[in-house]
Design a protein around this motif. Structure first.
Motif, short mmCIF file in Angstrom:
data_model
loop_
_atom_site.label_atom_id
_atom_site.label_comp_id
_atom_site.label_asym_id
_atom_site.label_seq_id
_atom_site.Cartn_x
_atom_site.Cartn_y
_atom_site.Cartn_z
N LEU A 27 0.81 -1.21 0.00
CA LEU A 27 0.00 0.00 0.00
C LEU A 27 0.85 1.26 0.00
CD1 LEU A 27 -2.75 -1.03 2.58
CD2 LEU A 27 -2.95 -0.99 0.09
N LEU A 28 2.04 1.18 0.58
CA LEU A 28 2.89 2.36 0.73
C LEU A 28 4.14 2.28 -0.12
CD1 LEU A 28 2.64 2.75 4.62
CD2 LEU A 28 1.24 3.84 2.86
N ILE A 42 -0.06 -3.89 -6.44
CA ILE A 42 0.80 -5.08 -6.35
C ILE A 42 1.78 -5.14 -7.51
CG2 ILE A 42 0.81 -7.61 -6.47
CD1 ILE A 42 -1.87 -7.55 -4.96
N TYR A 43 1.27 -4.92 -8.73
CA TYR A 43 2.11 -5.13 -9.92
C TYR A 43 2.71 -3.84 -10.48
CZ TYR A 43 -0.07 -9.71 -9.79
OH TYR A 43 -0.50 -10.95 -9.41
N GLY A 44 2.31 -2.71 -9.93
CA GLY A 44 2.86 -1.45 -10.40
C GLY A 44 2.23 -0.94 -11.67
N TYR A 64 -3.78 7.92 -1.00
CA TYR A 64 -4.78 7.87 0.08
C TYR A 64 -4.32 6.98 1.22
CZ TYR A 64 -9.17 6.24 2.26
OH TYR A 64 -10.15 5.87 3.15
N PHE A 65 -3.59 5.91 0.89
CA PHE A 65 -3.23 4.91 1.88
C PHE A 65 -2.14 5.41 2.84
CE2 PHE A 65 -4.77 2.73 -1.92
CZ PHE A 65 -5.88 2.10 -1.37
N SER A 66 -1.35 6.38 2.40
CA SER A 66 -0.35 6.95 3.31
C SER A 66 -1.03 7.68 4.46
CB SER A 66 0.58 7.89 2.55
OG SER A 66 -0.13 8.99 2.02
N GLY A 67 -2.19 8.26 4.19
CA GLY A 67 -2.96 8.89 5.27
C GLY A 67 -3.70 7.87 6.10
N LEU A 68 -4.23 6.85 5.42
CA LEU A 68 -4.98 5.81 6.12
C LEU A 68 -4.12 5.10 7.16
CD1 LEU A 68 -7.77 4.22 6.09
CD2 LEU A 68 -6.57 2.54 4.66
N LEU A 69 -2.85 4.85 6.81
CA LEU A 69 -1.96 4.08 7.68
C LEU A 69 -1.00 4.97 8.46
CD1 LEU A 69 -1.08 1.14 5.26
CD2 LEU A 69 -2.93 1.28 6.93
N ASN A 70 -1.26 6.26 8.50
CA ASN A 70 -0.40 7.18 9.22
C ASN A 70 -0.35 6.79 10.70
OD1 ASN A 70 0.65 9.51 10.62
ND2 ASN A 70 0.25 10.69 8.76
N LYS A 71 0.85 6.67 11.23
CA LYS A 71 1.03 6.21 12.61
C LYS A 71 0.50 7.21 13.64
CE LYS A 71 5.04 3.32 11.55
NZ LYS A 71 6.48 3.07 11.83
N GLU A 72 0.29 8.45 13.19
CA GLU A 72 -0.24 9.44 14.11
C GLU A 72 -1.72 9.19 14.44
OE1 GLU A 72 0.47 13.33 12.69
OE2 GLU A 72 2.66 13.09 12.59
N PHE A 73 -2.37 8.39 13.62
CA PHE A 73 -3.78 8.09 13.85
C PHE A 73 -3.91 6.71 14.48
CE2 PHE A 73 -3.69 10.87 10.06
CZ PHE A 73 -4.33 11.97 10.61
N ALA A 74 -4.89 6.57 15.33
CA ALA A 74 -5.11 5.28 16.00
C ALA A 74 -5.64 4.25 15.02
CB ALA A 74 -6.10 5.47 17.15
N GLU A 75 -5.20 3.00 15.19
CA GLU A 75 -5.70 1.91 14.36
C GLU A 75 -7.12 1.55 14.79
OE1 GLU A 75 -3.17 -1.44 14.30
OE2 GLU A 75 -1.39 -0.32 13.67
N PRO A 76 -7.92 0.98 13.89
CA PRO A 76 -9.26 0.55 14.28
C PRO A 76 -9.18 -0.48 15.41
CG PRO A 76 -8.99 0.48 11.90
CD PRO A 76 -7.64 0.73 12.47
#
Length: 293
Positions: free
Chosen positions: A73-74, A116-118, A82-94
């Motif tokens: 994803l990163l 996956i394949y670029g 979008y996924f760099s924001g979704l997985l940002n460590k500053e935000f709590a995980e679900p």
């Protein structure tokens, strides 16, 4: 035997040369084998790394659950997605460990394939799927995926792409009293439909591509005379009219909804007879043109 010739010395030198060549060849073979082993070890580590990648991520898109990794994803090429924001460590995980995205899961299959394949490997034959993928690529901030989807859409479905694009919409701005053309402002534009605003006597919309067009016009005004009408002029000819027969000074509307076969370069104008006051606003006045074929 010639005097001074050393037979043993000459034979020894030749033997040493043969031995050196044999040893050199063997060393080259060993180096090649070692290089192959190193390459195989790297490939094995890469495969095992993918199998046991760090940062496994579970994402529910709509009603379906997808599992992938943070590495995918990163990736470097999509680090601003979008996924760099979704997985940002500053935000709590679900709490349940599953991220949720309210999008179409069938489209996300192609998004994940690209990550996956670029590149977008699949050839998509469904126009609706391609159009959704273009929209979702924007949502996920993946410009290269959007470009790939648009390229397939243009290559495989040129007619549908043309129809989808050839559309323009204008808002009514003003009409300068009785017996003048409406002035418009562009809201949705297209390169084949242009607006030329000169004055209230000559406000023209021009289509550069020939074809069948759906023309939708709505004007709103007040008037104090019977028989007031709004007309559509095409190339200077009055081709369609809509009458209003009330004269109470209340607001009234006229509409024209028709299909016209227009030549390239056709000029469209909206004319109106006597009125006391135009309701100059986007809610009240619209002029839309859509290429049908």
């Amino acid at each position: 035997m010639e005097e001074g010739f050393d037979l043993r010395g000459s034979f020894g030198a030749q033997l040493q040369e043969l031995i050196d060549k044999a040893v050199s060849a063997k060393l080259q073979q060993l180096d090649a084998k070692e290089a192959n082993l190193e390459e195989r070890e790297k490939k094995l580590q890469h495969i095992m790394g993918n199998m046991h990648a760090k940062g496994r991520v579970n994402i529910q898109v709509g009603t379906r659950l997808f599992s992938t990794t943070a590495d995918i994803l990163l990736s470097e090429a999509n680090k601003d997605s979008y996924f760099s924001g979704l997985l940002n460590k500053e935000f709590a995980e679900p709490q349940d460990g599953v991220y949720f995205i309210a999008r179409d899961p069938n489209i996300f299959e192609y998004v994940l394939e690209y990550l996956i394949y670029g590149r977008l490997v699949s050839r998509i034959n469904d126009t609706n799927v391609l159009e959704k993928l273009v929209i979702d690529a924007d949502f996920y901030l993946l410009p290269m995926l959007k470009a790939s989807a648009m390229k397939q859409l243009e290559e495989d479905h040129p007619q549908q792409q043309s129809k989808a694009k050839t559309f323009a919409k204008f808002d009514g701005v003003a009409i300068a009293g009785s017996g003048h053309y409406w002035q418009w402002s562009a809201k949705i534009t297209h390169r084949d439909i242009t607006l030329s605003t000169h004055s209230y006597n000559n406000d023209t919309v021009t289509v550069s591509k020939a074809g069948k067009y759906l023309v939708l016009i709505r004007t709103t005004f007040t008037n104090s005379l019977n028989g007031v009408y709004m007309s559509l002029y095409i190339n200077g000819a009055d081709v369609a009219r809509c009458y209003n027969c009330f004269n109470s000074n209340y607001q009234a509307s006229t509409q024209i909804n028709e299909v016209f076969e227009l030549p390239a370069g056709a000029k469209l104008q909206v004319y109106q007879t006597y009125n006391n006051g135009a309701q100059a606003g986007p809610r009240d006045n619209q002029f839309s043109i859509l290429l049908l074929e």
